[in-house]
Design a protein around this motif. Sequence first.
Motif, PDB file in Angstrom:
ATOM      1  N   ASP B 332       0.832  -1.205   0.000  1.00  0.00           N
ATOM      2  CA  ASP B 332       0.000   0.000   0.000  1.00  0.00           C
ATOM      3  C   ASP B 332       0.870   1.260   0.000  1.00  0.00           C
ATOM      4  OD1 ASP B 332      -2.286  -1.462  -0.108  1.00  0.00           O
ATOM      5  OD2 ASP B 332      -2.815  -1.220   2.019  1.00  0.00           O
ATOM      6  N   GLU B 333       1.966   1.204   0.764  1.00  0.00           N
ATOM      7  CA  GLU B 333       2.892   2.343   0.780  1.00  0.00           C
ATOM      8  C   GLU B 333       3.434   2.634  -0.618  1.00  0.00           C
ATOM      9  OE1 GLU B 333       4.925   1.645   5.172  1.00  0.00           O
ATOM     10  OE2 GLU B 333       6.178   1.578   3.381  1.00  0.00           O
ATOM     11  N   LEU B 334       3.810   1.547  -1.300  1.00  0.00           N
ATOM     12  CA  LEU B 334       4.340   1.728  -2.662  1.00  0.00           C
ATOM     13  C   LEU B 334       3.280   2.298  -3.591  1.00  0.00           C
ATOM     14  CD1 LEU B 334       6.498  -1.498  -3.221  1.00  0.00           C
ATOM     15  CD2 LEU B 334       7.271   0.802  -2.593  1.00  0.00           C
ATOM     16  N   THR B 335       2.059   1.810  -3.420  1.00  0.00           N
ATOM     17  CA  THR B 335       0.953   2.326  -4.237  1.00  0.00           C
ATOM     18  C   THR B 335       0.738   3.809  -3.959  1.00  0.00           C
ATOM     19  OG1 THR B 335      -0.043   0.145  -4.118  1.00  0.00           O
ATOM     20  CG2 THR B 335      -1.463   1.944  -4.889  1.00  0.00           C
ATOM     21  N   ASP B 336       0.722   4.160  -2.667  1.00  0.00           N
ATOM     22  CA  ASP B 336       0.579   5.578  -2.319  1.00  0.00           C
ATOM     23  C   ASP B 336       1.714   6.403  -2.919  1.00  0.00           C
ATOM     24  OD1 ASP B 336      -1.662   4.934  -0.943  1.00  0.00           O
ATOM     25  OD2 ASP B 336      -0.736   4.999   1.057  1.00  0.00           O
ATOM     26  N   PHE B 337       2.920   5.827  -2.855  1.00  0.00           N
ATOM     27  CA  PHE B 337       4.102   6.531  -3.373  1.00  0.00           C
ATOM     28  C   PHE B 337       3.925   6.890  -4.855  1.00  0.00           C
ATOM     29  CE2 PHE B 337       8.166   6.186  -5.681  1.00  0.00           C
ATOM     30  CZ  PHE B 337       8.894   7.186  -5.072  1.00  0.00           C
ATOM     31  N   ILE B 338       3.484   5.900  -5.654  1.00  0.00           N
ATOM     32  CA  ILE B 338       3.402   6.190  -7.091  1.00  0.00           C
ATOM     33  C   ILE B 338       2.136   6.961  -7.457  1.00  0.00           C
ATOM     34  CG2 ILE B 338       4.835   4.251  -7.870  1.00  0.00           C
ATOM     35  CD1 ILE B 338       1.978   3.080  -8.719  1.00  0.00           C
ATOM     36  N   LYS B 339       1.195   7.025  -6.526  1.00  0.00           N
ATOM     37  CA  LYS B 339      -0.024   7.808  -6.805  1.00  0.00           C
ATOM     38  C   LYS B 339       0.119   9.274  -6.390  1.00  0.00           C
ATOM     39  CE  LYS B 339      -4.079   5.033  -6.658  1.00  0.00           C
ATOM     40  NZ  LYS B 339      -5.063   4.272  -5.840  1.00  0.00           N
ATOM     41  N   ARG B 340       1.237   9.608  -5.727  1.00  0.00           N
ATOM     42  CA  ARG B 340       1.429  11.011  -5.345  1.00  0.00           C
ATOM     43  C   ARG B 340       1.361  11.886  -6.588  1.00  0.00           C
ATOM     44  NH1 ARG B 340       6.829  11.919  -2.454  1.00  0.00           N
ATOM     45  NH2 ARG B 340       7.487  10.786  -4.318  1.00  0.00           N
ATOM     46  N   PRO B 341       0.841  13.104  -6.450  1.00  0.00           N
ATOM     47  CA  PRO B 341       0.661  13.945  -7.646  1.00  0.00           C
ATOM     48  C   PRO B 341       1.955  14.145  -8.447  1.00  0.00           C
ATOM     49  CG  PRO B 341      -0.203  15.038  -5.663  1.00  0.00           C
ATOM     50  CD  PRO B 341       0.417  13.751  -5.211  1.00  0.00           C
ATOM     51  N   GLN B 342       3.116  14.215  -7.769  1.00  0.00           N
ATOM     52  CA  GLN B 342       4.385  14.399  -8.488  1.00  0.00           C
ATOM     53  C   GLN B 342       4.675  13.225  -9.427  1.00  0.00           C
ATOM     54  OE1 GLN B 342       3.795  14.407  -5.134  1.00  0.00           O
ATOM     55  NE2 GLN B 342       5.710  14.926  -4.088  1.00  0.00           N
ATOM     56  N   ILE B 343       4.120  12.036  -9.082  1.00  0.00           N
ATOM     57  CA  ILE B 343       4.398  10.868  -9.919  1.00  0.00           C
ATOM     58  C   ILE B 343       3.183  10.537 -10.784  1.00  0.00           C
ATOM     59  CG2 ILE B 343       5.061   8.416  -9.902  1.00  0.00           C
ATOM     60  CD1 ILE B 343       6.692   8.980  -7.399  1.00  0.00           C
ATOM     61  N   GLY B 344       2.019  10.468 -10.147  1.00  0.00           N
ATOM     62  CA  GLY B 344       0.792  10.468 -10.932  1.00  0.00           C
ATOM     63  C   GLY B 344       0.351   9.154 -11.547  1.00  0.00           C
ATOM     64  N   ALA B 345       0.836   8.013 -11.049  1.00  0.00           N
ATOM     65  CA  ALA B 345       0.325   6.739 -11.558  1.00  0.00           C
ATOM     66  C   ALA B 345      -1.080   6.504 -10.997  1.00  0.00           C
ATOM     67  CB  ALA B 345       1.257   5.603 -11.162  1.00  0.00           C
ATOM     68  N   THR B 346      -1.849   5.663 -11.706  1.00  0.00           N
ATOM     69  CA  THR B 346      -3.215   5.435 -11.234  1.00  0.00           C
ATOM     70  C   THR B 346      -3.313   4.215 -10.337  1.00  0.00           C
ATOM     71  OG1 THR B 346      -3.599   4.329 -13.332  1.00  0.00           O
ATOM     72  CG2 THR B 346      -4.369   6.591 -13.145  1.00  0.00           C
ATOM     73  N   GLY B 347      -2.367   3.304 -10.448  1.00  0.00           N
ATOM     74  CA  GLY B 347      -2.421   2.143  -9.573  1.00  0.00           C
ATOM     75  C   GLY B 347      -1.227   1.244  -9.802  1.00  0.00           C
TER      76      GLY B 347
END
Lengths: 581, 581
Positions: B332-347
């Motif tokens: 979940d932490e990794l998912t949150d990390f890549i979903k941060r606006p600076q990175i912007g992944a969807t999942g």
Amino acid sequence: MLRTTTCGALRLEHLGEHVTLCGWMQNSRDLGGMTFIDIRDRYGITQLVFNMNDDTDLCNAARSMGREYVIKVTGTVVERSNKNKDIPTGDIEIKVSTLEVLNAAKLPPFLIEDKTDGGDDLRMKYRYLDLRRNPVRNNLVLRHKMAQSARRYLDGLDFIEVETPVLMKSTPEGARDFVVPSRMNPGEFYALPQSPQTFKQLLMVSGFDRYFQIVKCFRDEDLRADRQPEFTQIDCEMSFVEQEDILNIFEGLVRTLFQEIKGIDLPSVPRMQYADAMRLYGSDKPDTRFEMLFVELNEVVKGKDFAVFDNAELVVAINAKGCAHYTRKQLDELTDFIKRPQIGATGLIYMRHNEDGSLKSSVDKFYNEEELKKWSAAMQTEPGDLVLVLAGETDKVRKQLNELRLEMGSRLGLRDKDKFSALWVLDFPLLEWDEESSRYHAMHHPFTSPKAEDIALLDSKPGAVRANAYDMVINGTEIGGGSIRIHNKELQALMFKHLGFSNEEAQKQFGFLMNAFEYGAPPHGGLAFGFDRLVSIFAGLDSIRDVIAFPKNNAGRDVMIESPSAIDQKQLDELKIRSTV
Amino acid sequence: MLRTTTCGALRLEHLGEHVTLCGWMQNSRDLGGMTFIDIRDRYGITQLVFNMNDDTDLCNAARSMGREYVIKVTGTVVERSNKNKDIPTGDIEIKVSTLEVLNAAKLPPFLIEDKTDGGDDLRMKYRYLDLRRNPVRNNLVLRHKMAQSARRYLDGLDFIEVETPVLMKSTPEGARDFVVPSRMNPGEFYALPQSPQTFKQLLMVSGFDRYFQIVKCFRDEDLRADRQPEFTQIDCEMSFVEQEDILNIFEGLVRTLFQEIKGIDLPSVPRMQYADAMRLYGSDKPDTRFEMLFVELNEVVKGKDFAVFDNAELVVAINAKGCAHYTRKQLDELTDFIKRPQIGATGLIYMRHNEDGSLKSSVDKFYNEEELKKWSAAMQTEPGDLVLVLAGETDKVRKQLNELRLEMGSRLGLRDKDKFSALWVLDFPLLEWDEESSRYHAMHHPFTSPKAEDIALLDSKPGAVRANAYDMVINGTEIGGGSIRIHNKELQALMFKHLGFSNEEAQKQFGFLMNAFEYGAPPHGGLAFGFDRLVSIFAGLDSIRDVIAFPKNNAGRDVMIESPSAIDQKQLDELKIRSTV
């Protein structure tokens, strides 16, 4: 690499080698069925040979090229029948087998030769072509070598080169600053440093102990012939030192440069008090390549009813050895020289010590032979000498006689560019009176320490206070100077007071430095050498312009890139400034 | 000198010597009738000892001093009974006979220790105290040594250091310029150089052949954490070279620096195409200290009714070795990390290759064990591995997975600051599309040459044209880059046309360079290393700020000297500008 070797490398030992060279076509000569081309690069010149009988197309291709074409040739190193002793590659030539034009060239607007036909303006506009000429490039190679040598010397003595900011703060004391509007801080400005003075002092507070930097500095001044808006200093500072230490270490730097760069063993640098320099040479940067010292004649000449001398604060003379034969015309020239507005003397008095032993002056009406013998004794003349005398206010007449002395030195060939005479001038006045602002200014800068024994004079006789300040002079040019600094907040505040700063002004401009002094500032001092000037002296040049790759003209313009220039309204808007022109 | 030796020099061999030391009081300990003081200078720390029985006044004077007092002591070198193995002078101490306070000090606002209690703001305001701390000073000593070493290397290869102007001309292409109003040319402005690019090319036209300069450059950009408005480059240019020559010579520079400064034999630097770097790392500056290469899974995962993958332009994954044990929380932490606006992944989609050999994904609904075996084969997983998959538009998803790869590298301890991995990235695109201005911009700068075989694509497919451009990357940081330049007026004019310059604009801004190309410009190329960045990598620092003596903060301010600042109206009037704030 597109080449296997350079145009300066080939010798007889390379005969038979197959080589590729790149460079510029210097010139071309057709002799019967042969074409000879000199190809040039930074490293030298090599002769190429093409033979119409061997390869007609190739030879025709060679003949079709113009000056300054960039070419690549392949061929074999062969011995020249007609050797050229003037160049290191003169024993060989290249029998060319292939020729490629890498870039064509329009005919340059002036000759790319050591002696060019290009005037100053044209050379500056096409500086990239001017820089192709050996004398100009050699100056920059010299500059590079001197910088490397200086860095080695200082690094070897544990000095650390630290880069200080170029975007710093405007300080109205001193020359005008160049300023830089801050877009992120609208209405505010950075300034370009006139020197890294305050930063290097802060580095001493930081315990850096030994700092140097070869660094660009900036002054927005109306440019005289030999000033540039940006110039380079060798900037140095040391902690826990006395003046003697600074003199020894930086005398060592200059002597090392002379040794490494020019192979000259400069003798230990003599020292002279500022007051003596003014008395004996009328200048704080005397040219000591020749003697011709000033002799003050007040005691000898006054009281003989000659009003010019009687009313003068100072009567002072030089002995121009061997010039008694000067004609009336030559003496008139000298008189005209010192009467020019830039010098401003009112007249020149002379005395000839003729070869027959007789003495003859331009004021014989007031001084008989008996009196002139006293002049002769004071001036230590011998038969054949000429004494030149000026009279007037001390400061002015010294300046005038300094000019006359230098002129006589030049006329007598005593100012040889290949001879070097260095001098330390010590104990400069701390303050000098500025007529315009009617107040004292710091002669060096406000951080220079007064001599401890003179501090008591700060109130009563500020002009008499001597500073722990020193300049190095070579051949009559100041090449650097410095001082032992103030390292104590109270003394620094006292100095600012004497320079007419209010407490608020001092705090606003230099508060960071005075605050720093409260957190444990060590005794420190340093100096800065004008690097452009030093290189120009080593190169035997009168101007610093030709030791700078891309100099600006007297209007501060770079005529090659056409700068400064107008900028976009958008840029001005972003910076929140407007031009009022 | 005020001292006979430094605080880092004395050893057992000096026992009995009478010495004088100067320095700062680091700390003081009273033990019964004894007082021990550590005195510090740039060179080290030496213990001083005072004995109340021997000299009460002296011992009391020592006890009355505070931290950071500047002192001068004389005494005798004696052997310590209680030796300190942590410092080179730990075997001896000085039995002090005289003590002089050279300057008192207020208590510093933070501890002058390797680990300080001062926050960033305080340290910057009192930078002169921060610079007293060993780690900060050591960074600047490192910087000095690297500059010296780089100069030696380049000088040894016949490079000449030439100083180019700081006051040059504004060129709107690229980042914003800092500008300097010209007093002598009212309404006109100089600009500070973003790099000496055009000047170094002119030096090649001048035949300088091999140029370098360690030089300040300036960019008026909104500052990110690790940018400074003024920064330093090692700027280089060579004539008659091909890309291969540049790579070899400057790889040699970097390897020499590693050898001389850190004693590390860096292996020969591998090379990678830009296109491969983007495909395998999602970045043109990959951190090659660890593998974890991208694997593209389009062929493997599409067509199984999982819309996220089916609709994606690219499905791409990394194999995080040994991370199959990651908990739901960690994922979940990794998912949150890549979903941060600076990175912007969807999942984030993952597949565990469990220790028991079973395969388990977060999309088991769409992919059975048989399908997951194909994933495993493509990703070359072993039991214990974790596959992390992203899907989306190619450019975006690569950037996102690059961030995730770096994050995993950090979590797995694969980004050791004491390990160094360098890489050349080659064949960058010549142009990149700029959304804002709806036109192509030069990816490096407008003087970069396109690959000869790609020139035909300039009209039809500009984004596909590759440049003769290269970057050096160390540990995932771009430390420098350069290109083979255009040396021909027609091609340069064509480039300007493709960059949206009118003929008039090109001539106005860069006419001097294009004109110079007509007078015999040699083929040339070069590069520039970011010196601040290079030093920070050598120092193992994330930020360049601590390798700069006096950095500015994110608002471009020097909070120590309080710059930029308002300037006098008189200065503005002289410059004929007005603030519109």
